[in-house]
Scaffold this motif. Sequence first.
Motif, PDB file in Angstrom:
ATOM      1  N   LEU A 119       0.833  -1.200   0.000  1.00 56.25           N
ATOM      2  CA  LEU A 119       0.000   0.000   0.000  1.00 56.25           C
ATOM      3  C   LEU A 119       0.873   1.257   0.000  1.00 56.25           C
ATOM      4  O   LEU A 119       0.642   2.189  -0.776  1.00 56.25           O
ATOM      5  CB  LEU A 119      -0.928  -0.014   1.220  1.00 56.25           C
ATOM      6  N   LEU A 120       1.896   1.267   0.849  1.00 54.38           N
ATOM      7  CA  LEU A 120       2.799   2.423   0.898  1.00 54.38           C
ATOM      8  C   LEU A 120       3.513   2.608  -0.446  1.00 54.38           C
ATOM      9  O   LEU A 120       3.597   3.726  -0.959  1.00 54.38           O
ATOM     10  CB  LEU A 120       3.838   2.251   2.010  1.00 54.38           C
ATOM     11  N   LEU A 121       4.012   1.518  -1.013  1.00 53.08           N
ATOM     12  CA  LEU A 121       4.778   1.619  -2.254  1.00 53.08           C
ATOM     13  C   LEU A 121       3.909   1.951  -3.464  1.00 53.08           C
ATOM     14  O   LEU A 121       4.422   2.391  -4.490  1.00 53.08           O
ATOM     15  CB  LEU A 121       5.561   0.326  -2.505  1.00 53.08           C
ATOM     16  N   SER A 122       2.618   1.757  -3.349  1.00 52.31           N
ATOM     17  CA  SER A 122       1.729   2.145  -4.455  1.00 52.31           C
ATOM     18  C   SER A 122       1.538   3.663  -4.495  1.00 52.31           C
ATOM     19  O   SER A 122       1.045   4.204  -5.473  1.00 52.31           O
ATOM     20  CB  SER A 122       0.371   1.436  -4.334  1.00 52.31           C
ATOM     21  N   ASN A 123       1.970   4.337  -3.442  1.00 53.64           N
ATOM     22  CA  ASN A 123       1.863   5.788  -3.354  1.00 53.64           C
ATOM     23  C   ASN A 123       3.139   6.413  -3.931  1.00 53.64           C
ATOM     24  O   ASN A 123       4.223   6.286  -3.367  1.00 53.64           O
ATOM     25  CB  ASN A 123       1.669   6.196  -1.886  1.00 53.64           C
ATOM     26  N   GLU A 124       2.979   7.094  -5.055  1.00 53.29           N
ATOM     27  CA  GLU A 124       4.128   7.689  -5.741  1.00 53.29           C
ATOM     28  C   GLU A 124       4.854   8.721  -4.868  1.00 53.29           C
ATOM     29  O   GLU A 124       6.079   8.825  -4.893  1.00 53.29           O
ATOM     30  CB  GLU A 124       3.642   8.337  -7.039  1.00 53.29           C
ATOM     31  N   ASP A 125       4.096   9.478  -4.078  1.00 56.79           N
ATOM     32  CA  ASP A 125       4.712  10.473  -3.187  1.00 56.79           C
ATOM     33  C   ASP A 125       5.589   9.797  -2.142  1.00 56.79           C
ATOM     34  O   ASP A 125       6.684  10.268  -1.838  1.00 56.79           O
ATOM     35  CB  ASP A 125       3.643  11.326  -2.483  1.00 56.79           C
ATOM     36  N   PHE A 126       5.104   8.685  -1.576  1.00 55.42           N
ATOM     37  CA  PHE A 126       5.901   7.937  -0.595  1.00 55.42           C
ATOM     38  C   PHE A 126       7.215   7.473  -1.218  1.00 55.42           C
ATOM     39  O   PHE A 126       8.292   7.669  -0.647  1.00 55.42           O
ATOM     40  CB  PHE A 126       5.099   6.739  -0.062  1.00 55.42           C
ATOM     41  N   ARG A 127       7.121   6.867  -2.402  1.00 51.92           N
ATOM     42  CA  ARG A 127       8.337   6.379  -3.075  1.00 51.92           C
ATOM     43  C   ARG A 127       9.313   7.519  -3.336  1.00 51.92           C
ATOM     44  O   ARG A 127      10.512   7.398  -3.081  1.00 51.92           O
ATOM     45  CB  ARG A 127       7.990   5.675  -4.393  1.00 51.92           C
ATOM     46  N   ARG A 128       8.800   8.629  -3.826  1.00 49.12           N
ATOM     47  CA  ARG A 128       9.658   9.774  -4.139  1.00 49.12           C
ATOM     48  C   ARG A 128      10.352  10.302  -2.878  1.00 49.12           C
ATOM     49  O   ARG A 128      11.549  10.588  -2.883  1.00 49.12           O
ATOM     50  CB  ARG A 128       8.843  10.884  -4.803  1.00 49.12           C
TER      51      ARG A 128
END
Length: 156
Positions: A119-128
Amino acid sequence: MLEEHISVQEILTQVKVKDWQESVRIAGELLYKTGKITRGYIDGMIRTIKELGPYAVIAPGVALPHARPEDGALEVGFSIVVLKDPINFGSPNDPVKVVMAFSAPDKSSHITILQELALLLSNEDFRREIMSAKTPEKVLEIIKAYEKSTTKEAQS
């Protein structure tokens, strides 16, 4: 919660590596030093990627190497290595900037944590944000902030 399974001692940032194998070894060493795995588990992670290909690159710029419990997983554990310069694993999601190794001593104890991580990694902002973190403390801060917002969203 992911934050319950990772500490500052299991995070490195601004790491220079020559190839994907070195990045996996460094991520594995963090788990080894905190007693989550045996040294054999590190070899297991590398062997698995060699045998199965770059399956570990699970999101753009993020690899999640792991091995089988019997390769030497002692506890559920996570480590994060944020690379100074991205590297290639041979995946469509290359280049990789973040290597998150994980271990689980059985086939089920880590499922909930992996669901949260997905779920976290599906969030582009989190990854960035993770990719640009300059300190281990910042990485933990980002994880805690996104876990908190994800939990609130799930409850509403």
